[in-house]
Design a protein around this motif. Structure first.
Motif, PDB file in Angstrom:
ATOM      1  N   GLY A 323       0.820  -1.191   0.000  1.00 10.63           N
ATOM      2  CA  GLY A 323       0.000   0.000   0.000  1.00 10.63           C
ATOM      3  C   GLY A 323       0.858   1.245   0.000  1.00 10.63           C
ATOM      4  N   THR A 324       0.227   2.364   0.243  1.00 11.00           N
ATOM      5  CA  THR A 324       0.968   3.620   0.348  1.00 11.00           C
ATOM      6  C   THR A 324       1.323   3.955   1.786  1.00 11.00           C
ATOM      7  OG1 THR A 324      -1.089   4.898   0.462  1.00 11.00           O
ATOM      8  CG2 THR A 324      -0.143   4.536  -1.715  1.00 11.00           C
ATOM      9  N   THR A 325       0.690   3.268   2.742  1.00 13.82           N
ATOM     10  CA  THR A 325       0.890   3.577   4.158  1.00 13.82           C
ATOM     11  C   THR A 325       1.140   2.342   5.002  1.00 13.82           C
ATOM     12  OG1 THR A 325      -0.597   5.492   3.957  1.00 13.82           O
ATOM     13  CG2 THR A 325      -0.169   4.675   6.183  1.00 13.82           C
ATOM     14  N   THR A 326       0.398   1.281   4.805  1.00 11.08           N
ATOM     15  CA  THR A 326       0.364   0.130   5.708  1.00 11.08           C
ATOM     16  C   THR A 326       1.755  -0.447   5.939  1.00 11.08           C
ATOM     17  OG1 THR A 326      -1.871  -0.393   4.959  1.00 11.08           O
ATOM     18  CG2 THR A 326      -0.653  -2.127   6.112  1.00 11.08           C
ATOM     19  N   ALA A 327       2.111  -0.598   7.217  1.00 10.51           N
ATOM     20  CA  ALA A 327       3.444  -1.085   7.579  1.00 10.51           C
ATOM     21  C   ALA A 327       3.356  -1.951   8.826  1.00 10.51           C
ATOM     22  CB  ALA A 327       4.392   0.088   7.821  1.00 10.51           C
ATOM     23  N   MET A 328       4.376  -2.767   9.027  1.00  7.74           N
ATOM     24  CA  MET A 328       4.523  -3.609  10.219  1.00  7.74           C
ATOM     25  C   MET A 328       3.247  -4.382  10.531  1.00  7.74           C
ATOM     26  SD  MET A 328       7.582  -3.630  11.508  1.00  7.74           S
ATOM     27  CE  MET A 328       7.403  -4.091  13.225  1.00  7.74           C
TER      28      MET A 328
END
Length: 378
Positions: A323-328
């Motif tokens: 995505g452009t944001t989703t992390a960890m």
């Protein structure tokens, strides 16, 4: 407990068979990883999230499950480990709806809830520090009882297989560890306890449960060292189990998905150990038809989570995206049914332990040029 010794030969660290192994914890290996460090053989695409919910700091969101509520909404239920609660979101918007459990809720108590699974109007919650699975009735989250206290030591993930009307086989990963920091993997001989299976019979008043035993290979190739996420596919007699950390052939930690049968036998196949740059976390089946679809697995990067897709039939790589944001990300939930905002279904993920994010399955299918039956064309 046998202490683990290591032999070094030509730069490769080999663990002696049967010994316990000390591994780095998740936070030690997931940070600062090169986004190109994994060797997944398909170009990674960008699929923007439809939303990322506002942050809920300090609750440590982990696992996800969905449920179609009577009012027409779809609930996205998340376990909040350090808050000892469940959080409920509107799956279409990410709006927080309610919190269940916690110190002020005497009826519904949890102690580090982790894995979640929904069957009908029953919610199953694995509680690591209560060493049990709790069953609740939706929509009111009325407690119906618990099981597994005598067998489970450190339960994490859940998967449910309906084997008869009202008859469920419940698979629970049990990732007990040794050492002061719980960083030492048990010896190989004890890894036959990594997945425990229970048979649950549902009835109008509640349920009954009986223990069916445990499984896990005790030879190096198929052993399950650090386990959490598990999902199954009865059509192919397949369980996919994320082995988050094990000593790789290069001497560094590696991570993979291992294939087992529903009966608990190692099928002799795991993904290449350099598939994941960090850790294999959430895993879910995207069933597009009775025998086609994709497995979706998480590579838990700090920069941006990578989502890998594998063909349902032969586990060949089918595409990857972020995505452009989703992390960890830890847990994911794939909701293939239509909702108001997602006519073709959605993939939900945890973002940075404090938010939930949503991807439209149609966006993923178009972006990765997946099979037509997985898009609105079906």
């Amino acid at each position: 407990m046998t202490l683990c010794r290591f032999l070094t030969a030509t730069g490769v660290i080999l663990a002696l068979t049967g010994c316990a192994t000390a591994l780095q914890r998740n936070s030690d290996i997931a940070r600062g990883v090169d986004a190109n460090a994994a060797s997944f053989p398909v170009d990674e695409r960008v699929v923007p999230e439809r939303y990322v919910s506002p942050a809920h700091s300090g609750v440590e969101l982990d696992s996800l499950a969905t449920w179609p509520a009577p009012d027409g909404r779809t609930w996205l239920i998340a376990s909040a480990k350090t808050a000892h609660t469940l959080m409920v979101f509107d799956a279409d918007t990410g709006e927080w709806l309610q919190t269940v459990g916690g110190t002020d809720d005497a009826a519904r108590t949890f102690k580090r809830p982790n894995g979640l699974a929904v069957h009908g109007d029953r919610l199953f919650v694995a509680e690591r520090d209560n060493h049990r699975v709790q069953v609740l009735a939706l929509p009111g989250f009325a407690p119906l009882g618990t099981f597994g206290e005598e067998q489970l030591r450190s339960p994490y993930g859940l998967w449910i297989n309906e084997v008869s009307p009202g008859g469920l086989d419940v698979y629970v990963t049990d990732s007990f560890m040794y050492g002061k920091r719980f960083e030492i993997v048990p010896p190989l001989a004890e890894l036959d306890q990594r997945v425990r299976r229970f048979h649950v019979e549902l009835d109008d008043d509640g349920f009954s449960a009986r223990y069916l035993g445990s499984f896990g290979d005790t030879a190096e190739p198929g052993a399950l060292r650090v386990v959490e996420s598990i999902a199954g596919d009865p059509a192919f007699d397949r369980l996919m189990i994320a082995d988050e950390r094990f000593p790789g052939s290069s001497g560094r930690n590696a991570s993979t998905l291992r294939e087992y049968t529903l009966a608990g036998r190692y099928a002799g196949r795991s993904l290449p150990e350099d598939t994941f740059a960090t850790e294999a976390e959430g895993v879910a089946l995207w069933a597009c038809s009775p025998d086609t679809g994709y497995w979706v697995a998480v590579d838990q990067r700090e920069t941006r989570t990578a989502f890998y897709l594998f063909n349902r039939s032969d586990l060949a790589p089918a595409g990857s995206f972020r995505g452009t944001t989703t992390a960890m990300s830890d847990g994911i939930a794939l909701h293939a049914a239509s909702t108001a905002a997602f006519p073709d279904g959605a993939l939900f993920a945890v973002h940075n332990d404090e938010s939930v994010s949503a991807f439209d399955l149609a966006d993923i299918a178009r972006g990765l040029k997946l099979a037509a039956e997985c898009t609105g064309a079906r």
